[in-house]
Design a protein around this motif. Sequence first.
Motif, short mmCIF file in Angstrom:
data_model
loop_
_atom_site.label_atom_id
_atom_site.label_comp_id
_atom_site.label_asym_id
_atom_site.label_seq_id
_atom_site.Cartn_x
_atom_site.Cartn_y
_atom_site.Cartn_z
N THR A 68 0.83 -1.20 0.00
CA THR A 68 0.00 0.00 0.00
C THR A 68 0.87 1.25 0.00
O THR A 68 0.61 2.19 -0.77
CB THR A 68 -0.95 0.01 1.21
N LEU A 69 1.90 1.28 0.84
CA LEU A 69 2.78 2.45 0.86
C LEU A 69 3.48 2.63 -0.47
O LEU A 69 3.57 3.75 -0.98
CB LEU A 69 3.81 2.34 1.98
N HIS A 70 3.94 1.55 -1.06
CA HIS A 70 4.61 1.66 -2.35
C HIS A 70 3.68 2.28 -3.39
O HIS A 70 4.05 3.22 -4.10
CB HIS A 70 5.10 0.28 -2.79
N GLY B 175 0.70 10.27 -3.57
CA GLY B 175 -0.11 10.55 -2.39
C GLY B 175 -1.60 10.55 -2.64
O GLY B 175 -2.38 10.93 -1.77
N SER B 176 -2.03 10.10 -3.79
CA SER B 176 -3.45 10.04 -4.10
C SER B 176 -4.07 8.78 -3.49
O SER B 176 -3.70 7.67 -3.85
CB SER B 176 -3.67 10.02 -5.61
N LEU B 177 -5.02 8.98 -2.57
CA LEU B 177 -5.69 7.84 -1.96
C LEU B 177 -6.55 7.08 -2.98
O LEU B 177 -6.61 5.85 -2.94
CB LEU B 177 -6.54 8.28 -0.78
N GLN B 178 -7.19 7.82 -3.87
CA GLN B 178 -8.03 7.16 -4.88
C GLN B 178 -7.18 6.27 -5.80
O GLN B 178 -7.53 5.13 -6.07
CB GLN B 178 -8.81 8.19 -5.70
N ALA B 179 -6.06 6.81 -6.27
CA ALA B 179 -5.18 6.02 -7.13
C ALA B 179 -4.58 4.84 -6.37
O ALA B 179 -4.40 3.75 -6.94
CB ALA B 179 -4.07 6.90 -7.71
N THR B 180 -4.28 5.04 -5.10
CA THR B 180 -3.76 3.94 -4.27
C THR B 180 -4.80 2.85 -4.13
O THR B 180 -4.49 1.66 -4.26
CB THR B 180 -3.34 4.47 -2.88
N ALA B 181 -6.03 3.24 -3.87
CA ALA B 181 -7.12 2.27 -3.74
C ALA B 181 -7.28 1.47 -5.03
O ALA B 181 -7.42 0.24 -5.00
CB ALA B 181 -8.41 2.97 -3.37
N ALA C 228 -5.01 0.94 -7.37
CA ALA C 228 -3.83 0.10 -7.61
C ALA C 228 -3.78 -1.11 -6.68
O ALA C 228 -3.23 -2.15 -7.06
CB ALA C 228 -2.55 0.93 -7.43
N THR C 229 -4.37 -1.00 -5.51
CA THR C 229 -4.35 -2.11 -4.55
C THR C 229 -5.67 -2.87 -4.53
O THR C 229 -5.87 -3.76 -3.70
CB THR C 229 -4.02 -1.61 -3.13
N PHE C 230 -6.57 -2.50 -5.42
CA PHE C 230 -7.88 -3.16 -5.55
C PHE C 230 -8.64 -3.15 -4.22
O PHE C 230 -9.19 -4.18 -3.78
CB PHE C 230 -7.72 -4.60 -6.07
N THR C 231 -8.64 -1.98 -3.58
CA THR C 231 -9.35 -1.81 -2.32
C THR C 231 -10.25 -0.58 -2.41
O THR C 231 -10.17 0.20 -3.34
CB THR C 231 -8.37 -1.61 -1.14
N HIS C 232 -11.07 -0.43 -1.41
CA HIS C 232 -11.91 0.76 -1.30
C HIS C 232 -11.03 1.92 -0.83
O HIS C 232 -10.03 1.72 -0.14
CB HIS C 232 -13.04 0.50 -0.29
N ARG C 233 -11.43 3.13 -1.18
CA ARG C 233 -10.66 4.32 -0.78
C ARG C 233 -10.52 4.39 0.75
O ARG C 233 -9.48 4.78 1.27
CB ARG C 233 -11.35 5.58 -1.31
N ASN C 234 -11.57 4.03 1.48
CA ASN C 234 -11.49 4.06 2.95
C ASN C 234 -10.45 3.07 3.48
O ASN C 234 -9.78 3.34 4.47
CB ASN C 234 -12.85 3.77 3.57
N THR C 235 -10.33 1.93 2.82
CA THR C 235 -9.33 0.95 3.22
C THR C 235 -7.93 1.50 2.98
O THR C 235 -7.04 1.40 3.84
CB THR C 235 -9.52 -0.37 2.44
N ASN D 191 -7.12 4.64 2.87
CA ASN D 191 -6.95 5.70 3.85
C ASN D 191 -6.56 5.13 5.22
O ASN D 191 -5.64 5.63 5.87
CB ASN D 191 -8.22 6.53 3.96
N TYR D 192 -7.25 4.08 5.66
CA TYR D 192 -6.94 3.44 6.94
C TYR D 192 -5.49 2.93 6.94
O TYR D 192 -4.74 3.13 7.89
CB TYR D 192 -7.90 2.29 7.23
N ARG D 193 -5.12 2.26 5.85
CA ARG D 193 -3.77 1.71 5.76
C ARG D 193 -2.71 2.81 5.80
O ARG D 193 -1.68 2.66 6.46
CB ARG D 193 -3.62 0.86 4.50
N VAL D 194 -2.94 3.89 5.10
CA VAL D 194 -1.97 4.99 5.09
C VAL D 194 -1.83 5.58 6.49
O VAL D 194 -0.72 5.88 6.94
CB VAL D 194 -2.33 6.06 4.04
N HIS D 195 -2.93 5.73 7.19
CA HIS D 195 -2.85 6.22 8.57
C HIS D 195 -2.07 5.25 9.45
O HIS D 195 -1.26 5.68 10.29
CB HIS D 195 -4.24 6.47 9.14
N LYS D 196 -2.28 3.98 9.27
CA LYS D 196 -1.55 2.97 10.04
C LYS D 196 -0.06 3.02 9.70
O LYS D 196 0.80 2.90 10.58
CB LYS D 196 -2.13 1.58 9.76
N ILE D 197 0.26 3.19 8.44
CA ILE D 197 1.65 3.30 8.00
C ILE D 197 2.32 4.50 8.66
O ILE D 197 3.43 4.40 9.18
CB ILE D 197 1.71 3.42 6.46
#
Length: 105
Positions: free
Chosen positions: A38-40, A47-53, A55-62, A64-70
């Motif tokens: 997720t960080l990668h 830093g786009s949460l939407q693009a991260t979601a 790319a990782t085949f997850t929901h944007r909220n997921t 977001n949660y992962r980035v906060h945990k990171i």
Amino acid sequence: ARLFFTHPDRALLRRLADQRLAVLRDYDAQHHAQLTETLHQYLLAGGSLQATAEATFTHRNTANYRVHKIKELTNCELQSAEERFAFLLAYEIDAYLNLSSKSQP
């Protein structure tokens, strides 16, 4: 990447990568999470949460949660170019070491 090819001390390169990524890998292993990937993707997406979601085949909220945990685990806000570069460099070193270890007999 040229620096990696010419640097004779692979242990030093491994330590450099692990300084940034080990805490995330350990968390992933213990919790069956995907913070390292997720960080990668977050860094590659600028830093786009939407693009991260996406790319990782997850929901944007997921994502977001992962980035906060990171951020919590690494004690980094990922706002400065220096922090982001250090993580991206760690990923590049890690990829190089993994590739070079697979190509050695």
